[in-house]
Design a protein around this motif. Structure first.
Motif, mmCIF file in Angstrom:
data_model
loop_
_atom_site.group_PDB
_atom_site.id
_atom_site.type_symbol
_atom_site.label_atom_id
_atom_site.label_comp_id
_atom_site.label_asym_id
_atom_site.label_seq_id
_atom_site.Cartn_x
_atom_site.Cartn_y
_atom_site.Cartn_z
ATOM 1 N N MET A 82 52.993 5.344 -39.676
ATOM 2 C CA MET A 82 54.137 6.080 -39.133
ATOM 3 C C MET A 82 54.041 6.261 -37.612
ATOM 4 N N GLU A 83 53.025 5.649 -36.985
ATOM 5 C CA GLU A 83 52.813 5.830 -35.553
ATOM 6 C C GLU A 83 54.014 5.402 -34.717
ATOM 7 N N LYS A 84 54.737 4.389 -35.152
ATOM 8 C CA LYS A 84 55.852 3.882 -34.379
ATOM 9 C C LYS A 84 56.989 4.894 -34.245
ATOM 10 N N MET A 85 56.928 5.982 -34.992
ATOM 11 C CA MET A 85 57.969 6.994 -34.934
ATOM 12 C C MET A 85 57.812 7.919 -33.733
ATOM 13 N N PHE A 86 56.656 7.866 -33.070
ATOM 14 C CA PHE A 86 56.376 8.800 -31.997
ATOM 15 C C PHE A 86 56.084 8.079 -30.680
ATOM 16 N N TYR A 97 48.528 13.992 -37.045
ATOM 17 C CA TYR A 97 49.027 14.166 -38.401
ATOM 18 C C TYR A 97 48.042 15.024 -39.200
ATOM 19 N N TYR A 98 48.565 15.898 -40.000
ATOM 20 C CA TYR A 98 47.723 16.659 -40.906
ATOM 21 C C TYR A 98 47.472 15.834 -42.167
ATOM 22 N N TYR A 99 48.445 14.994 -42.481
ATOM 23 C CA TYR A 99 48.371 14.141 -43.666
ATOM 24 C C TYR A 99 49.222 12.912 -43.396
ATOM 25 N N GLU A 100 48.688 11.732 -43.778
ATOM 26 C CA GLU A 100 49.449 10.505 -43.512
ATOM 27 C C GLU A 100 49.128 9.431 -44.543
ATOM 28 N N THR A 101 50.185 8.775 -45.005
ATOM 29 C CA THR A 101 50.056 7.570 -45.819
ATOM 30 C C THR A 101 50.948 6.516 -45.171
ATOM 31 N N GLU A 102 51.127 5.408 -45.829
ATOM 32 C CA GLU A 102 51.969 4.353 -45.268
ATOM 33 C C GLU A 102 53.420 4.811 -45.102
ATOM 34 N N ASN A 103 53.893 5.666 -46.007
ATOM 35 C CA ASN A 103 55.307 6.053 -46.007
ATOM 36 C C ASN A 103 55.566 7.540 -45.845
ATOM 37 N N GLU A 104 54.502 8.349 -45.740
ATOM 38 C CA GLU A 104 54.680 9.788 -45.561
ATOM 39 C C GLU A 104 53.805 10.311 -44.438
ATOM 40 N N ALA A 105 54.303 11.317 -43.747
ATOM 41 C CA ALA A 105 53.514 11.976 -42.707
ATOM 42 C C ALA A 105 53.861 13.456 -42.681
ATOM 43 N N LEU A 147 62.670 8.207 -54.350
ATOM 44 C CA LEU A 147 63.799 7.316 -54.060
ATOM 45 C C LEU A 147 63.427 6.193 -53.083
ATOM 46 N N HIS A 148 62.123 6.045 -52.809
ATOM 47 C CA HIS A 148 61.603 4.934 -52.003
ATOM 48 C C HIS A 148 62.107 4.980 -50.554
ATOM 49 N N ARG A 149 62.124 6.187 -49.996
ATOM 50 C CA ARG A 149 62.378 6.379 -48.569
ATOM 51 C C ARG A 149 61.077 6.778 -47.888
ATOM 52 N N LYS A 150 61.058 6.697 -46.570
ATOM 53 C CA LYS A 150 59.924 7.181 -45.791
ATOM 54 C C LYS A 150 60.198 8.634 -45.388
ATOM 55 N N TYR A 151 59.144 9.393 -45.169
ATOM 56 C CA TYR A 151 59.312 10.837 -44.985
ATOM 57 C C TYR A 151 58.401 11.389 -43.895
ATOM 58 N N ILE A 152 58.974 12.241 -43.058
ATOM 59 C CA ILE A 152 58.212 12.996 -42.060
ATOM 60 C C ILE A 152 58.558 14.472 -42.239
ATOM 61 N N GLY A 153 57.549 15.291 -42.485
ATOM 62 C CA GLY A 153 57.750 16.725 -42.639
ATOM 63 C C GLY A 153 56.976 17.494 -41.588
ATOM 64 N N ILE A 154 57.596 18.559 -41.078
ATOM 65 C CA ILE A 154 56.959 19.397 -40.060
ATOM 66 C C ILE A 154 57.011 20.843 -40.524
ATOM 67 N N ASP A 155 55.897 21.547 -40.421
ATOM 68 C CA ASP A 155 55.880 22.978 -40.722
ATOM 69 C C ASP A 155 54.701 23.613 -39.991
ATOM 70 N N ASN A 156 54.869 24.883 -39.610
ATOM 71 C CA ASN A 156 53.799 25.554 -38.869
ATOM 72 C C ASN A 156 52.924 26.436 -39.752
ATOM 73 N N ASN A 157 53.120 26.348 -41.082
ATOM 74 C CA ASN A 157 52.366 27.162 -42.028
ATOM 75 C C ASN A 157 51.414 26.266 -42.814
ATOM 76 N N LYS A 158 50.118 26.463 -42.627
ATOM 77 C CA LYS A 158 49.123 25.605 -43.259
ATOM 78 C C LYS A 158 49.205 25.666 -44.783
ATOM 79 N N GLU A 159 49.460 26.848 -45.328
ATOM 80 C CA GLU A 159 49.551 27.002 -46.780
ATOM 81 C C GLU A 159 50.674 26.136 -47.360
#
Length: 259
Positions: free
Chosen positions: A1-5, A11-19, A235-247
Motif C-alpha cells: 500500500m506504499e504507493k498510496m502515500f 502502518y500499524y498493520y499492513e497486508t497486500e490489500n489492507e492498511a 467484496l475484494h476491494r483494497k482498504y485503508i483505515g485510520i483511527d487514533n484509538n489503539k484499542e
C-alpha cells in the motif's frame, strides 16, 4: 500500500490489500497521494456525548462514548468537520465519491461543510432502524434513523461511479430508494469485541457495492472497528483505515484476520 502515500507513513498493520494507521486522521490524510482513493466512507464523531442517558440491552446507560465524541461549541464542531472534509477531497479521485453517516447532532454541520468545501450532494440516505432503543425521557419521538450523505466533487469533469443496474438487481429489479431499512448491528458481528458506534455490515455493503468496483481503494478516516474494512475485504476491494484509538485498531485487526 506504499504507493498510496507521498510521504513516509508508519502502518500499524499492513497486508497486500489492507492498511491500518494508528494516529491522527489529519496527519495521515496530509501524507496521502492526491486523488488516490476511489471511495471514502466516514463515520465521524457525532458529538452526542452530553452526559445524558439511553437504553442498551434493556438497561439504562450513559450516552457518553468517550472524549473523542465531545466538543466545546458549535463553531468548534463545524471547524472540525470542514477540516477533515477538506483533506478528504484532496485524496479523492475525480470520479470518486464520499459517504458520511451521522445523526441530528452533526449531520447538518456536515451537509453545510460539504457544500462549503466544494462538494455536490448526490443523495440523502435515511437508514431506518427496525429495533432502535426506546426513548427513556419520553419528551420526544423515538430516535430511529441515521442519515448518510453521498457526495462527489462539485466539478464539471467529475462523474461519480454508480453501479445502478447492480443495485436495481439487488433490489429485486426495482430502483433502490434512498431509505434503507434494517436492524442494528447484530451480536454475530461483535464476536471479537465491540465499538460503541459500530455499523452493521449490510449498510456498508450497499455503499461499497453502489459506488466502487473490485480492486478499488476504500478509505475510512475514522475507522473504529473497521466494518468498512471487513466488508471491503469480502467484496475484494483494497482498504485503508485510520483511527487514533489503539484499542479500536487492535479490534480492527482481529476482525480482518477472521476473514
Amino acid at each position: 500500500m506504499e504507493k498510496m502515500f507521498s510521504r513516509a507513513i508508519d502502518y500499524y498493520y499492513e497486508t497486500e490489500n489492507e492498511a491500518l494507521i494508528l494516529g491522527d486522521t489529519f496527519t495521515a490524510l496530509k501524507k496521502m497521494k492526491k486523488e488516490s482513493v476511489d471511495l471514502i466512507f466516514a463515520d465521524p464523531p457525532y458529538f452526542l456525548s452530553n452526559d445524558g442517558i439511553t437504553c442498551h440491552a434493556g438497561k439504562m446507560v450513559s450516552v457518553n462514548k468517550g472524549d473523542w465524541d465531545k466538543v466545546a461549541s458549535v463553531n468548534e464542531k463545524h471547524k472540525f468537520n470542514r477540516l477533515w472534509i477538506r483533506e478528504c477531497k484532496k485524496v479523492l479521485k475525480p470520479n470518486g465519491s464520499i459517504w458520511i453517516s451521522g445523526t441530528l447532532h452533526n449531520i447538518y454541520s456536515i451537509g453545510m461543510a460539504l457544500e462549503q468545501e466544494g462538494y455536490k450532494i448526490i443523495n440523502n440516505i435515511t437508514w431506518q432502524k427496525t429495533n432502535p432503543p426506546p426513548n427513556l425521557a419520553c419528551r420526544c419521538f423515538t430516535h430511529s434513523t441515521e442519515t448518510v450523505l453521498w457526495a462527489q466533487k462539485d466539478d464539471k469533469k467529475a462523474h461519480h461511479l454508480f453501479n445502478y443496474q447492480y443495485m436495481k438487481d439487488k433490489n429485486g429489479g426495482k430502483q433502490m430508494k434512498d431509505v434503507w431499512t434494517g436492524p442494528l448491528t447484530p451480536k454475530s458481528e461483535k464476536t471479537e469485541g465491540k465499538h460503541p458506534t459500530q455499523k452493521p455490515e449490510y449498510l456498508l455493503e450497499n455503499i461499497i457495492e453502489a459506488a466502487s468496483n473490485v480492486g478499488d481503494v476504500i478509505l475510512d478516516p475514522f475507522c473504529g472497528s473497521s466494518t468498512t474494512g471487513v466488508v471491503s475485504k469480502k467484496l475484494h476491494r483494497k482498504y485503508i483505515g485510520i483511527d487514533n484509538n489503539k484499542e479500536f485498531v487492535e479490534l480492527s485487526i482481529k476482525r480482518l484476520n477472521l476473514l
